[in-house]
Design a protein around this motif. Structure first.
Motif, short mmCIF file in Angstrom:
data_model
loop_
_atom_site.label_atom_id
_atom_site.label_comp_id
_atom_site.label_asym_id
_atom_site.label_seq_id
_atom_site.Cartn_x
_atom_site.Cartn_y
_atom_site.Cartn_z
N THR A 141 47.96 40.61 42.93
CA THR A 141 47.57 39.11 42.73
C THR A 141 47.10 38.36 44.12
O THR A 141 47.12 37.35 44.14
CB THR A 141 49.00 38.62 42.27
N HIS A 195 52.22 37.56 49.91
CA HIS A 195 50.75 37.47 50.04
C HIS A 195 50.38 37.43 51.86
O HIS A 195 49.34 38.21 51.99
CB HIS A 195 50.17 36.50 49.32
N LYS A 238 47.42 40.22 53.48
CA LYS A 238 46.18 39.74 53.17
C LYS A 238 44.79 40.47 53.65
O LYS A 238 43.82 40.51 53.11
CB LYS A 238 45.82 38.03 53.61
N ALA A 263 53.90 35.43 46.16
CA ALA A 263 53.15 34.38 47.13
C ALA A 263 53.71 34.28 48.37
O ALA A 263 53.04 34.30 49.31
CB ALA A 263 53.14 32.80 46.54
N ASP A 264 55.19 34.67 48.74
CA ASP A 264 55.78 34.74 49.75
C ASP A 264 55.43 36.02 50.54
O ASP A 264 55.45 36.26 51.62
CB ASP A 264 57.34 35.00 49.67
N ASN A 278 55.89 34.76 40.26
CA ASN A 278 54.71 34.25 41.24
C ASN A 278 55.10 33.60 42.61
O ASN A 278 54.24 33.92 43.45
CB ASN A 278 53.96 32.86 40.55
N LYS A 279 56.04 33.16 42.74
CA LYS A 279 56.66 32.50 43.80
C LYS A 279 57.08 33.64 44.73
O LYS A 279 56.66 33.69 46.14
CB LYS A 279 57.81 31.64 43.76
N ALA A 337 52.43 42.13 44.61
CA ALA A 337 51.73 41.42 45.60
C ALA A 337 50.30 41.76 45.71
O ALA A 337 49.27 40.74 45.85
CB ALA A 337 52.60 41.31 46.82
#
Ligand SMILES: [Zn+2]
Length: 227
Positions: free
Chosen positions: A145, A164, A168, A161-162, A157-158, A142
């Protein structure tokens, strides 16, 4: 099946659902194992494991037989699928004692939420442990990406994304040792997501009937850190 039979089937199903929920509620209210005691049991089990004194009990034929008719796991552990982090072993627990949900990075997909809701609603579990771990590959993926990039497939990717939103404020270029700090942030994010996304869990946590406990497993020492 005629209409009368369908009606009777629906009533029976609803009756079973209600009685299961009542039994789970009663199990928690008995006070035999409250969330605080559940946590002590897990802490004691982890100490046995980390000091190389596991019980290795509760996994025999007699134990299996006792559990054929049902289960009352006192705790739920949501943890990473990493092969080095098996909750039953890490907490030195017997068959039937903990209800384990595992996904990479303990990411909270719909099946994970539904599994947790089932355990708190129907099995009487009163402690939900969200456990990350040192050097988590999903957290690293994570991080790598965060600014875009392909994790390898639409499903991967899903998953990243969960994770991220929990990561951040970090950068792949300045990871902490063992991505410990980032993994804690992911644990805290997952625990918050669970409360935000599950009305059932929130409804039980708010009055104190169920507790969510954050945790992080250290690969080398075998110790679980609690926060
Ligand atoms: Zn992991």
């Amino acid at each position: 099946m005629n209409l009368k039979k369908i009606f009777i089937s629906v009533i029976c199903l609803l009756s079973v659902q209600v009685s299961c929920k009542e039994a789970a509620h009663e199990h928690r209210l008995k006070g035999e194992i409250n969330p605080q005691k559940s946590l002590v049991l897990l802490k004691n089990g982890n100490t046995r494991y980390a000091t190389d004194h596991p019980n290795l009990k509760g996994i025999g034929k007699a134990d299996r037989s006792k559990l054929v008719s049902g289960q009352k796991p006192y705790a739920i552990v949501l943890s990473c699928s990493d092969s080095r982090v098996p909750p039953e072993i890490v907490f030195d627990q017997k068959l039937g004692e903990i209800f384990v949900v595992r996904t990479a990075g303990q990411s909270l997909d719909s099946a994970a939420i539904a599994s947790i809701e089932y355990a708190v609603s129907h099995l009487g579990s009163n402690l939900i442990v969200v456990m990350g771990h040192e050097s988590c590959g999903a957290v690293k993926a994570a991080l790598s990406t965060l600014k875009g990039g392909d994790a390898g497939s639409p499903w991967l990717n899903k998953l990243v994304a969960d994770l991220h939103p929990h990561l951040k404020r970090f950068s792949e270029l300045s990871q902490t040792d063992g991505v410990i700090v980032e993994s804690w942030a992911n644990v805290e994010g997952v625990a918050k997501d669970l409360l935000d996304r599950s009305e059932i869990v929130k409804g039980l946590v708010q009055p104190g009937e169920v507790k969510i406990q954050n945790a992080l497993y250290h690969l080398g020492s075998g110790e679980v850190e609690w926060r």
